[in-house]
Design a protein around this motif. Structure first.
Motif: not given
Length: 587
Positions: A247-255, A260-261, A268-274, A277-283
């Motif tokens: 999960q740590s790697g997943m979140v960092e890659s998403m950020v 890059v987006f 739009k792609e950047a906002i959706d992905l970030l 990522a913010a939800q996963l990072a907070e959780k």
């Protein structure tokens, strides 16, 4: 004796089987290793097999993220290995303890154990684990920004791994070297190393670790401005991290992919992905990834949704301050641990050289603070100026609310920077003794804080021994009195009709005593031992930076003095500073 030997062989077979199974299933490997450990209890006299079983179980529990259990097992293994003088057991226990602390980001605690593990593995000529531990040691040095020692550790590890033709380890070291070259702005060298790393990992089918290699490749490509290639690398990393549920790697890659987006104007792609990522990072409590997500979301939303953008800015500023404090404290801890480890390596005959090394490390730390603080002064001054201009133009109440929060954090950051400069100046100033006029300093310090809230409510009493002659460093004495008086004014008890602050200065046989007594809020007992630590604040309501009493203590230490605190909630506080008088001043 033969029965014991047979039992040891049986336990060794079980441990070997558990090790093999751990590549597929850690829980099954733990269960099997626990059986081996239970069997070892049948052997009356503690020997190497007990330490081996405990160490293997510790390693597996660490992989299972059961850090408290893993630590307890490693400490038991270490105790047995020390008693029977079992070098392999000592090395494995230190390796386990070091990796446990590293996994918890307690780098200053991990460092001594990994250094000891390197020593033990070299002693028993286990060059595989020696190289592996050197690589981990390099990771720790990187966290302390000690790139010189990190390079040395990686290069030594690479030489040993190449001699053993250990391709897996070689590729891991290439990954670390690529990372440190990127941090050192050597993008071309980093690119060459990551290509070698990825090729080996593909050839040897290291799919799980390949994810980290693709992630770093993405960072390198992004740094070189090759956004399309960076996007492809981050997508490959995200796919593998997701496949292995890292999960740590997943979140960092998403950020990073969201960043890059944004650069590619795919908002739009950047906002959706970030946002994901913010939800996963907070959780998962990944604070570093969380504040990066908020910062990028602020940049993405700023042109299209001011309210949401300001929310993310507020969250970013709040988390950034926490991470900055953690970063600075980590550097301080790192320098202290490195200095301590260097001390232990020196013989008693070179005491003077040891002291020189400690002083050098402290000077480097002060120099770091001084450079960073002065580098930040300019940008912060620009932000303050911009803030004053923007303040006049914002009319919307919601926007103004968020702007005020932003403005407050900028001014708070400015206070921190100025106080960090103050800390370094305590040591950079030349020693110059002058007669101290306590009346003048106290009067100036009291007048200087007339702008503070509740100042008008305070009844100041000054009691300075008459004909008090004392020579010292004016700047240091002024710093001491300034911080003590400011503290007593800031923490006035607003519930009391009249606030009292008494300043008393007198001389005993061989000391100057400075007492500042108030009837303010007081400090809870649990906080009193911590108030002199950097960035520590005993009151959540205070507006301070958490550096004032740290500066006070540094100033007192320069004069080889001491400070005592007595405080009760709702009663008040007494701070007493005792400064030794030089022999030439004693009458």
């Amino acid at each position: 004796m033969k029965i014991a030997d047979n039992l040891i062989e049986e336990i060794e077979d079980v441990l070997a089987e558990a090790h093999q199974i751990s590549l597929e299933s850690v829980p099954n490997a733990i269960s099997l290793t626990e059986k081996a450990l239970f069997k070892s209890q049948k052997i009356k006299d503690k020997n190497a097999i007990h330490a081996d079983a405990l160490n293997q179980l510790s390693l597996l529990q660490r992989k299972n993220k059961e850090f408290a259990t893993a630590k307890s097992l490693a400490e038991r293994a270490q105790s047995i290995a020390n008693k029977i003088n079992y070098e392999r057991g000592k090395g494995d226990a230190c390796y386990n303890l070091g990796t446990i602390y590293k996994a918890q980001e307690k780098y200053s605690e991990a460092l001594p154990y990994l250094i000891d593990a390197v020593h033990f593995y070299a002693k028993i000529k286990d060059y595989g684990f020696h190289a592996k531990t050197l690589c981990l040691l390099g990771n720790i040095y990187e966290e302390f920004h000690d790139f010189k020692n990190a390079y040395l550790a990686y290069e030594e590890a690479l030489t040993e791994a190449e001699e053993q033709e250990n391709k897996n380890l070689i590729s891991d070291i290439y990954l670390s070297l690529a990372g440190i070259n990127l941090k050192s702005e050597k993008v071309g060298k980093a690119s060459q190393l990551i290509e070698k790393c990825i090729k080996i990992k593909i050839d040897t089918e290291q799919q799980e670790k390949l994810a980290s290699a693709y992630y770093l490749e993405g960072k390198i490509k992004a740094k070189a401005g090759k956004l399309d290639k960076a996007e492809a690398s981050f997508k490959a990393a995200l796919s593998l991290f997701t496949q292995y549920n890292l999960q740590s790697g997943m979140v960092e890659s998403m950020v990073k992919l969201g960043g890059v987006f944004y650069e590619e104007n795919k908002i739009k792609e950047a906002i959706d992905l970030l946002e994901e990522a913010a939800q996963l990072a907070e959780k998962s409590h990944f604070k570093n990834s969380l504040f990066k997500s908020h910062h990028l979301l602020f940049k993405c939303l700023k042109p299209v949704n001011t309210s949401k953008a300001l929310y993310h800015l507020e969250e970013y500023v709040k988390l950034k301050e926490e991470e900055s404090n953690k970063y600075i404290q980590n550097l301080v801890d790192g320098y202290e641990v490195i200095s301590q480890m260097e001390d232990l390596e020196k013989d008693a005959e070179i005491e003077q050289e040891r002291a020189s090394i400690i002083e050098k490390k402290n000077t480097e730390l002060d120099s770091f603070f001084y450079r960073v603080s002065h580098d930040l002064k300019g940008p912060i001054a620009s932000l303050l100026g911009l803030s004053d201009l923007v303040d006049k133009d914002i009319k919307d109440p919601d926007a103004r609310h968020f702007f005020k929060m932003y403005d407050h954090q900028i001014r708070r950051l400015n206070m921190i920077v100025m106080e960090l400069i103050n800390i370094t100046e305590l040591n950079y100033r030349d020693i110059k003794l002058t007669p101290i006029n306590f009346y003048e300093i106290v009067d100036n310090c009291i007048s200087a804080y007339a702008y503070l809230p509740n100042y008008h409510k305070i009844n100041f009493t000054v009691d300075i021994e008459s004909n008090l002659y004392f020579k010292s460093e004016w700047y240091i004495i002024n710093t001491i009195l300034q911080n003590l008086i400011e503290n007593s004014i800031k923490y006035v008890d607003e519930a009391k009709e009249e606030a009292e602050v008494k300043i008393k200065i007198f001389k005993s046989k061989d000391k100057i005593h400075i007492q500042v007594i108030d009837n303010g809020e007081g400090i809870e007992q649990e906080h009193q031992s911590k108030i002199f630590e950097m960035f520590y604040r005993a009151s959540a309501n205070g507006s301070g930076t958490g550096l004032g009493l740290f500066i006070l203590k540094r100033a007192i230490e320069r004069l080889k003095g001491e400070v005592l605190v007595k405080s009760e909630i709702n009663i008040g506080s007494t701070f007493e500073v005792k400064i030794p008088i030089g022999q030439e001043q004693l009458k």
